[in-house]
Design a protein around this motif. Structure first.
Motif, PDB file in Angstrom:
ATOM      1  N   GLY A 311       4.095  47.353  -6.742  1.00  0.00           N
ATOM      2  CA  GLY A 311       5.531  47.567  -6.850  1.00  0.00           C
ATOM      3  C   GLY A 311       6.368  46.630  -6.005  1.00  0.00           C
ATOM      4  N   GLY A 312       7.659  46.628  -6.291  1.00  0.00           N
ATOM      5  CA  GLY A 312       8.631  45.855  -5.523  1.00  0.00           C
ATOM      6  C   GLY A 312       9.106  44.591  -6.199  1.00  0.00           C
ATOM      7  N   GLY A 313       8.427  44.175  -7.266  1.00  0.00           N
ATOM      8  CA  GLY A 313       8.757  42.926  -7.932  1.00  0.00           C
ATOM      9  C   GLY A 313      10.032  42.950  -8.749  1.00  0.00           C
ATOM     10  N   PHE A 314      10.602  44.149  -8.929  1.00  0.00           N
ATOM     11  CA  PHE A 314      11.895  44.240  -9.602  1.00  0.00           C
ATOM     12  C   PHE A 314      13.005  44.579  -8.602  1.00  0.00           C
ATOM     13  CE2 PHE A 314       9.030  44.735 -13.183  1.00  0.00           C
ATOM     14  CZ  PHE A 314       9.673  44.000 -14.176  1.00  0.00           C
ATOM     15  N   SER A 315      12.662  44.525  -7.300  1.00  0.00           N
ATOM     16  CA  SER A 315      13.674  44.771  -6.267  1.00  0.00           C
ATOM     17  C   SER A 315      13.602  43.665  -5.220  1.00  0.00           C
ATOM     18  CB  SER A 315      13.484  46.169  -5.656  1.00  0.00           C
ATOM     19  OG  SER A 315      12.147  46.380  -5.256  1.00  0.00           O
ATOM     20  N   ASN A 316      13.265  44.001  -3.969  1.00  0.00           N
ATOM     21  CA  ASN A 316      13.347  43.012  -2.889  1.00  0.00           C
ATOM     22  C   ASN A 316      12.144  42.091  -2.780  1.00  0.00           C
ATOM     23  OD1 ASN A 316      15.860  43.968  -2.055  1.00  0.00           O
ATOM     24  ND2 ASN A 316      14.935  45.551  -0.773  1.00  0.00           N
ATOM     25  N   GLY A 317      11.066  42.419  -3.442  1.00  0.00           N
ATOM     26  CA  GLY A 317       9.854  41.607  -3.333  1.00  0.00           C
ATOM     27  C   GLY A 317       8.619  42.482  -3.349  1.00  0.00           C
ATOM     28  N   ILE A 318       7.510  41.909  -3.812  1.00  0.00           N
ATOM     29  CA  ILE A 318       6.304  42.711  -4.015  1.00  0.00           C
ATOM     30  C   ILE A 318       5.634  43.114  -2.702  1.00  0.00           C
ATOM     31  CG2 ILE A 318       5.875  41.719  -6.275  1.00  0.00           C
ATOM     32  CD1 ILE A 318       3.658  40.011  -5.003  1.00  0.00           C
ATOM     33  N   HIS A 319       4.892  44.196  -2.777  1.00  0.00           N
ATOM     34  CA  HIS A 319       4.109  44.659  -1.634  1.00  0.00           C
ATOM     35  C   HIS A 319       2.771  43.917  -1.584  1.00  0.00           C
ATOM     36  CE1 HIS A 319       6.318  48.097   0.216  1.00  0.00           C
ATOM     37  NE2 HIS A 319       7.075  47.850  -0.833  1.00  0.00           N
ATOM     38  N   ASN A 320       1.882  44.403  -0.768  1.00  0.00           N
ATOM     39  CA  ASN A 320       0.644  43.696  -0.452  1.00  0.00           C
ATOM     40  C   ASN A 320      -0.340  43.702  -1.626  1.00  0.00           C
ATOM     41  OD1 ASN A 320      -1.591  42.565   0.744  1.00  0.00           O
ATOM     42  ND2 ASN A 320      -1.597  43.923   2.522  1.00  0.00           N
ATOM     43  N   VAL A 321      -0.501  42.560  -2.272  1.00  0.00           N
ATOM     44  CA  VAL A 321      -1.444  42.452  -3.390  1.00  0.00           C
ATOM     45  C   VAL A 321      -2.887  42.379  -2.915  1.00  0.00           C
ATOM     46  CG1 VAL A 321       0.248  41.342  -4.896  1.00  0.00           C
ATOM     47  CG2 VAL A 321      -1.247  39.921  -3.483  1.00  0.00           C
ATOM     48  N   LEU A 322      -3.088  41.988  -1.662  1.00  0.00           N
ATOM     49  CA  LEU A 322      -4.446  41.778  -1.153  1.00  0.00           C
ATOM     50  C   LEU A 322      -5.228  43.085  -1.018  1.00  0.00           C
ATOM     51  CD1 LEU A 322      -3.743  39.119   1.625  1.00  0.00           C
ATOM     52  CD2 LEU A 322      -4.519  38.739  -0.728  1.00  0.00           C
ATOM     53  N   GLU A 323      -4.516  44.199  -0.843  1.00  0.00           N
ATOM     54  CA  GLU A 323      -5.204  45.479  -0.702  1.00  0.00           C
ATOM     55  C   GLU A 323      -5.989  45.835  -1.957  1.00  0.00           C
ATOM     56  OE1 GLU A 323      -2.443  47.810   2.591  1.00  0.00           O
ATOM     57  OE2 GLU A 323      -2.069  48.170   0.461  1.00  0.00           O
ATOM     58  N   ALA A 324      -5.548  45.361  -3.105  1.00  0.00           N
ATOM     59  CA  ALA A 324      -6.279  45.578  -4.354  1.00  0.00           C
ATOM     60  C   ALA A 324      -7.282  44.457  -4.603  1.00  0.00           C
ATOM     61  CB  ALA A 324      -5.304  45.680  -5.529  1.00  0.00           C
ATOM     62  N   ILE A 325      -6.859  43.221  -4.373  1.00  0.00           N
ATOM     63  CA  ILE A 325      -7.703  42.057  -4.640  1.00  0.00           C
ATOM     64  C   ILE A 325      -8.986  42.088  -3.823  1.00  0.00           C
ATOM     65  CG2 ILE A 325      -7.829  39.554  -4.269  1.00  0.00           C
ATOM     66  CD1 ILE A 325      -6.416  40.252  -6.829  1.00  0.00           C
ATOM     67  N   VAL A 326      -8.946  42.648  -2.627  1.00  0.00           N
ATOM     68  CA  VAL A 326     -10.143  42.683  -1.781  1.00  0.00           C
ATOM     69  C   VAL A 326     -11.281  43.469  -2.440  1.00  0.00           C
ATOM     70  CG1 VAL A 326      -9.609  44.773  -0.436  1.00  0.00           C
ATOM     71  CG2 VAL A 326     -10.900  42.894   0.637  1.00  0.00           C
ATOM     72  N   TYR A 327     -10.935  44.350  -3.382  1.00  0.00           N
ATOM     73  CA  TYR A 327     -11.947  45.097  -4.145  1.00  0.00           C
ATOM     74  C   TYR A 327     -12.254  44.438  -5.491  1.00  0.00           C
ATOM     75  CZ  TYR A 327     -11.091  48.905  -0.844  1.00  0.00           C
ATOM     76  OH  TYR A 327     -10.986  49.667   0.294  1.00  0.00           O
ATOM     77  N   GLY A 328     -11.689  43.264  -5.722  1.00  0.00           N
ATOM     78  CA  GLY A 328     -11.893  42.598  -7.005  1.00  0.00           C
ATOM     79  C   GLY A 328     -11.071  43.191  -8.126  1.00  0.00           C
ATOM     80  N   VAL A 329     -10.018  43.927  -7.789  1.00  0.00           N
ATOM     81  CA  VAL A 329      -9.145  44.545  -8.788  1.00  0.00           C
ATOM     82  C   VAL A 329      -8.008  43.579  -9.116  1.00  0.00           C
ATOM     83  CG1 VAL A 329      -7.593  46.483  -9.286  1.00  0.00           C
ATOM     84  CG2 VAL A 329      -9.690  46.856  -7.955  1.00  0.00           C
ATOM     85  N   PRO A 330      -7.866  43.143 -10.385  1.00  0.00           N
ATOM     86  CA  PRO A 330      -6.781  42.230 -10.745  1.00  0.00           C
ATOM     87  C   PRO A 330      -5.426  42.915 -10.638  1.00  0.00           C
ATOM     88  CG  PRO A 330      -7.893  43.003 -12.719  1.00  0.00           C
ATOM     89  CD  PRO A 330      -8.699  43.519 -11.550  1.00  0.00           C
ATOM     90  N   VAL A 331      -4.365  42.126 -10.425  1.00  0.00           N
ATOM     91  CA  VAL A 331      -3.063  42.715 -10.131  1.00  0.00           C
ATOM     92  C   VAL A 331      -1.963  42.195 -11.063  1.00  0.00           C
ATOM     93  CG1 VAL A 331      -3.581  43.173  -7.707  1.00  0.00           C
ATOM     94  CG2 VAL A 331      -2.605  40.963  -8.361  1.00  0.00           C
ATOM     95  N   ILE A 332      -0.972  43.069 -11.228  1.00  0.00           N
ATOM     96  CA  ILE A 332       0.242  42.760 -11.994  1.00  0.00           C
ATOM     97  C   ILE A 332       1.424  43.091 -11.097  1.00  0.00           C
ATOM     98  CG2 ILE A 332       1.605  43.357 -14.049  1.00  0.00           C
ATOM     99  CD1 ILE A 332      -1.010  44.293 -15.349  1.00  0.00           C
ATOM    100  N   PHE A 333       2.506  42.320 -11.243  1.00  0.00           N
ATOM    101  CA  PHE A 333       3.696  42.613 -10.462  1.00  0.00           C
ATOM    102  C   PHE A 333       4.916  42.050 -11.184  1.00  0.00           C
ATOM    103  CE2 PHE A 333       0.927  39.420  -8.453  1.00  0.00           C
ATOM    104  CZ  PHE A 333       1.582  38.240  -8.808  1.00  0.00           C
TER     105      PHE A 333
END
Length: 396
Positions: A311-333
């Motif tokens: 979340g955050g990509g439609f407001s002030n800026g996205i939150h931490n994407v690395l918390e998902a990526i560290v598990y190999g989970v792809p991300v959308i924002f």
């Protein structure tokens, strides 16, 4: 310019007091600073070897945490005070066990800065990311206290590269640890040649988070039945799009984690999802929407998902994407991600997608649900180690 800055600070304080009447977060901002100097005098004054770390909020604490741990290993005799500007940092980490004291940072008036620094008498000061409070910076410099800016990112549009007075404030910083070459070059363009490029320390933080992640058997069971998409740190600006997607795609399981946990009930009314606190072994698979209404568990549950929307990509800026990526989970924002270096790098690695509307979200999920994310672990490994490099510097 100095007068204008200080007038701005007092106007901000006045606005915060007025807003606190109507807003709980603003109320915490004011209430948490009440009698702060009395508390500091009672608990800290006279202590030796005090080291001061300051973070704006919880995100910056994620960057500070691995540095604090590395610092304590190198200097076990020192004591650490941690300050926050925002309630979203302080209220979650006020009982943080890796430091000696946690407080709100008094507002940046000249009086507050002098009194705060005099009471805690720090030997070194670390401000995390883009926290620049000019009165504190000036007082710290006057006291000849080593002052380090950690994990900063600079851009051309920043005031430092538009106004000479603002640029001169950076002379109060002993050394910058910046995240990229562009930031170092921008500092050099205004005569600041005391910068070292170090990878974002959040890479160290997410590796540590993965090692210490808690297990949530019911959430794991919920996710095991279907492909699961987790919506992490969701704002109201994200919400409309996500609800549309869920309504039209019933074959997935969804986990929703609002940025403000107290907003969980509102989301439940709009989605008819199950609240985490009501989840049981009997009802775990009765609903395909799970709403997390407990703080602090998001970084541990990304591992159960197949795709993460940050979340955050439609407001002030996205939150931490690395918390998902560290598990190999792809991300959308959402589209407002350009302040995040890692988001840009992950898009280039094809394990992240930015979307602007429902159609783009459909396409992104269709692609990412079948993508190979083996490169994620190599990416995290390559970028780690920044905390030890910072603390390993001879002047730290």
């Amino acid at each position: 310019m100095n007068i204008i800055y200080n007038i701005g600070i007092y106007l901000y304080i006045l606005g915060a007091y007025i807003y606190s009447i109507f807003n709980n977060k603003a109320n915490l901002l004011i209430k948490g600073r009440k009698d702060i100097f009395q508390k500091l005098l009672k608990n800290i004054q006279g202590e030796d070897n005090v080291i001061w770390f300051h973070c704006a909020s919880l995100g910056e604490f994620e960057q500070a945490q691995p540095i604090i741990k590395a610092y304590k290993i190198k200097h076990p005799e020192d004591k650490i005070i941690l300050t926050f500007f925002s309630p979203s940092g302080y209220e979650i980490k006020k009982d943080c066990s890796i430091v000696n004291w946690v407080y709100y940072l008094p507002f940046d008036t000249r009086y507050n800065a002098k009194k705060f620094v005099k009471i805690i008498n720090p030997r070194k000061v670390f401000f995390i990311k883009n926290e620049f409070w000019f009165n504190y910076m000036d007082v710290i410099k006057q006291q000849n206290i080593p002052f380090f800016s950690i994990s900063a990112i600079f851009r051309e549009e920043h005031m430092f590269f538009k106004y000479t007075w603002c640029a001169n404030q950076l002379k109060n910083i002993s050394h910058f640890f910046v995240q990229d070459r562009k930031s170092k070059n921008l500092l050099s363009s205004i005569g600041m040649n005391n910068a070292t490029i170090i990878n974002d320390t959040r890479f160290d933080a997410v590796i540590e988070n993965r090692k210490s992640a808690k297990i949530y058997p019911l959430i794991k069971k919920f996710c095991s039945e279907k492909t699961t998409i987790i919506f992490g740190s969701i704002y109201k600006e994200d919400e409309k799009l996500l609800i549309k997607y869920m309504d039209r795609n019933l074959d997935y399981n969804y986990i929703i984690v609002p940025h403000e946990i107290n907003y969980s009930s509102n989301i439940r009314m709009k989605t008819n999802g199950t609240l985490f606190t009501n989840l049981t072994d009997k009802n775990v698979n009765n609903n395909n929407i799970l709403i997390i209404n407990k703080m602090g568990i998001l970084k541990s549950i990304y591992k159960y998902s197949n795709i993460a929307y940050i979340g955050g990509g439609f407001s002030n800026g996205i939150h931490n994407v690395l918390e998902a990526i560290v598990y190999g989970v792809p991300v959308i924002f959402g589209p407002n991600y350009h302040k995040s270096l890692e988001a840009q790098e992950l898009i280039n690695l094809n394990i992240a997608r930015s979307i602007k509307n429902l159609e783009e979200m459909n396409k992104a999920i269709d692609v990412l649900k079948n993508i190979n994310t083996d490169c994620a672990q190599e990416y995290i490994k390559e970028k780690s180690g920044g905390s030890k490099k910072i603390i390993g510097c001879k002047f730290i």
